[in-house]
Design a protein around this motif. Structure first.
Motif, mmCIF file in Angstrom:
data_model
loop_
_atom_site.group_PDB
_atom_site.id
_atom_site.type_symbol
_atom_site.label_atom_id
_atom_site.label_comp_id
_atom_site.label_asym_id
_atom_site.label_seq_id
_atom_site.Cartn_x
_atom_site.Cartn_y
_atom_site.Cartn_z
ATOM 1 N N SER A 1 0.838 -1.214 0.000
ATOM 2 C CA SER A 1 0.000 0.000 0.000
ATOM 3 C C SER A 1 0.866 1.254 0.000
ATOM 4 C CB SER A 1 -0.896 0.045 1.235
ATOM 5 O OG SER A 1 -1.766 -1.021 1.225
ATOM 6 N N ASN A 2 1.933 1.237 0.808
ATOM 7 C CA ASN A 2 2.822 2.401 0.872
ATOM 8 C C ASN A 2 3.430 2.684 -0.509
ATOM 9 O OD1 ASN A 2 3.775 1.154 4.044
ATOM 10 N ND2 ASN A 2 2.591 3.003 3.728
ATOM 11 N N ARG B 1 0.998 4.184 -2.893
ATOM 12 C CA ARG B 1 0.773 5.611 -2.628
ATOM 13 C C ARG B 1 1.929 6.447 -3.188
ATOM 14 N NH1 ARG B 1 -1.396 4.345 3.175
ATOM 15 N NH2 ARG B 1 -3.374 3.484 2.495
ATOM 16 N N ILE B 2 3.149 5.915 -3.070
ATOM 17 C CA ILE B 2 4.288 6.653 -3.652
ATOM 18 C C ILE B 2 4.103 6.727 -5.176
ATOM 19 C CG2 ILE B 2 6.808 6.682 -3.966
ATOM 20 C CD1 ILE B 2 7.047 5.323 -1.205
ATOM 21 N N ARG C 1 5.582 13.598 1.783
ATOM 22 C CA ARG C 1 4.776 12.394 2.046
ATOM 23 C C ARG C 1 5.497 11.118 1.590
ATOM 24 N NH1 ARG C 1 0.281 15.714 1.082
ATOM 25 N NH2 ARG C 1 -0.099 14.938 -1.014
ATOM 26 N N ASP D 1 7.314 10.123 4.519
ATOM 27 C CA ASP D 1 6.418 9.486 5.509
ATOM 28 C C ASP D 1 6.142 8.033 5.133
ATOM 29 O OD1 ASP D 1 6.311 11.860 6.840
ATOM 30 O OD2 ASP D 1 4.349 12.465 6.046
ATOM 31 N N GLN D 2 5.885 7.817 3.840
ATOM 32 C CA GLN D 2 5.611 6.438 3.388
ATOM 33 C C GLN D 2 6.836 5.556 3.615
ATOM 34 O OE1 GLN D 2 2.657 5.506 2.530
ATOM 35 N NE2 GLN D 2 1.691 7.470 2.206
ATOM 36 N N CYS D 3 8.021 6.113 3.333
ATOM 37 C CA CYS D 3 9.254 5.330 3.527
ATOM 38 C C CYS D 3 9.459 5.017 5.016
ATOM 39 C CB CYS D 3 10.468 6.083 2.987
ATOM 40 S SG CYS D 3 10.489 6.119 1.197
ATOM 41 N N ASN E 1 7.052 4.616 7.169
ATOM 42 C CA ASN E 1 6.115 3.504 7.451
ATOM 43 C C ASN E 1 6.694 2.175 6.983
ATOM 44 O OD1 ASN E 1 4.304 5.376 8.385
ATOM 45 N ND2 ASN E 1 3.065 5.430 6.522
#
Lengths: 251, 222
Positions: free
Chosen positions: B87-88, B91-92, B193, B196-198, B200
């Motif tokens: 999912s991460n 989103r990227i 963001r 942030d994803q990285c 996570n």
């Protein structure tokens, strides 16, 4: 690809009791098909059709077409010994002969006309290797098969079946009497064997069906409720009854 | 190698393939921004469909592994981690698509001075580098490298915070380039963001390897 086993409108009766109702199914070569369902649903009766093991039970009558490797196996004049050579079977409890490990495999070869000593030795080793047992028994081939653990005995029975070079292996709950480690070995073995054999397995263990099979057939009260890709059956079953069974809500 | 091991290895290969594609998408938007290459931006937008298809495939494979193999312990944590990392990454992929869209909308090449004062390119490079770090951490099961991401994400946060002041000043002095300024502001928000994803993803890697849950903890305890 042509199916190796096809059944059309198969009904099976034990005297008055109908154990299988209009079963249609096609099993493809080099696949593992799991037959699942609650006790008495007809899955073992269905499995035993393919090598005519049901013939041994009094009061059995069968209608419909059952074709194995292009041959109608319930037609008159069929060579049942040749059929059982082609369709091997492994049972719930390991049932080695009261003989040595070597003889358990060599015996079947001799009965089938193999007399050359070297050929027999080669076949014994090859079958034990195929059954992932060779490394564990190669130094004690002359010992009694009963000295082996339950899991080893079951793999010996599989090796015994493989030695005859069947194209299909029927397995009736082959790991239900074994501990988890032996069960895992049998499951890995099934996964390996499908490269060369077609396997049909009856199991009460849903997780086992998921782990080892390509296709799953769910039986209930003698009917084939759902048959398809194991991934589909275990993630998106089409029938509510299948869903309830695999999620443990009945059975 | 057991059947389950084979399935897990295949899943790992799939997510790494997706990871590399997403990294390439992000990098291409950086190149497209610097060179004002609208064709490259269009290519990124078209490739986004592939990223989405990969996400669905990984989702489905995780679902199958759960249903068929009932994984436990490290195997269970691995599949759970892959599901979330999936999912991460998706989103990227969306962020890269959004960045590509800006390049298509803007009429003139971005002002070099604007890119410099807002540290946009630096932020791009840092975001790409962090994404590569988490990939290496995942591939090599390197939790030390994964932990390093938390600090690096703070750097992206800092650029993001400072860009407000810088942009107010820039727009005041270049009112004709207000639109460009606003797009760069949005781009910086998006790149923040990515960080942030990285972060996570790094938490998921540590969860999978060390069985430690770092979510919602302060940076000190991480």
């Amino acid at each position: 690809m042509t199916p190796i086993i096809t059944t059309r409108f198969v009904n099976l009766f034990y005297n008055e009791f109908q154990a299988l109702k209009n079963i249609n199914m096609a099993i493809m070569p080099n696949t593992v098909t799991a037959l699942i369902g609650p006790s008495g649903c007809g899955k073992s009766s269905y499995l035993r059709l393919f090598n005519r093991m049901n013939d041994l039970i009094d009061g059995v009558s069968i209608t419909g077409d059952i074709m194995v490797d292009g041959e109608m196996i319930y037609s008159k004049g069929i060579d049942i010994v040749a059929l059982r050579r082609k369709v091997g079977m492994v049972f719930q409890k390991p049932n080695p002969f009261p003989k040595t490990i070597f003889e358990n495999i060599a015996y079947g070869l001799r009965v089938n006309g193999v007399t050359d000593k070297k050929r027999i030795e080669e076949k014994v080793e090859f079958s034990l290797q195929q059954a992932a047992l060779w490394e564990e028994v190669k130094d004690k081939l002359k010992k009694s098969a009963f000295e082996l653990s339950g899991g080893q005995q079951q793999r010996l029975c599989i090796a015994r079946a493989l030695a005859i070079e069947p194209s299909i292996i029927l397995m009736d709950e082959p790991a239900s009497a074994l501990d988890p480690i032996s069960t895992a070995k049998i499951e890995e073995l099934i996964y390996e064997l499908k490269r060369n054999y077609t396997i049909v397995i009856v199991t009460h263990n849903m997780q086992q069906a998921g782990r080892v099979s390509d296709y799953t057939a769910f039986f209930y009260l003698g009917e084939l409720i759902e048959f398809g890709d194991t991934k589909e059956i275990f993630t998106h079953p089409k029938d509510k009854k299948t869903q309830n069974y695999i999620t443990g809500r009945f059975g | 190698m057991t059947h389950l091991d084979e399935e897990l290895l295949q899943l790992k290969k799939e997510i790494i393939e997706m990871w590399k594609l997403v990294g390439l998408q992000l990098h291409k938007t950086q190149v497209a921004l610097i060179t004002f290459d609208k064709d490259l931006a269009r290519e990124v937008m078209a490739t986004e469909k592939r990223v989405n298809a990969m996400e669905l495939k990984v989702d489905r494979d995780c679902e199958n592994i759960f249903a068929l193999f009932n994984p436990v312990a490290v195997d269970l944590r691995f599949v759970l981690a892959v599901l979330k990392i999936n999912s991460n990454l998706e989103r990227i992929g969306d962020i890269a698509e959004g960045l590509a869209r800006f390049i298509l909308i803007v009429e003139n090449p971005f002002d070099d001075y604007l890119l410099e004062v807002t540290r946009t390119i630096l932020m791009y490079e840092e975001a790409n580098s962090i994404l590569e770090d988490v990939l290496n951490a995942f591939e090599n099961e390197d939790t030390k490298l994964a932990r390093g991401v938390f600090k690096r994400d703070e750097y992206l946060d800092e650029i993001n915070i400072q860009c407000n002041t810088v942009l107010v000043e820039y727009i005041k002095n270049n009112p004709d380039k207000t639109e460009q300024g606003l797009y760069i502001l949005s781009a910086i928000r998006k790149l923040e963001r990515v960080g942030d994803q990285c972060k996570n993803i790094a938490e998921e890697i540590i969860f999978y390897i060390e069985a430690k849950v770092l979510k919602h903890r302060g940076n000190i305890t991480k």
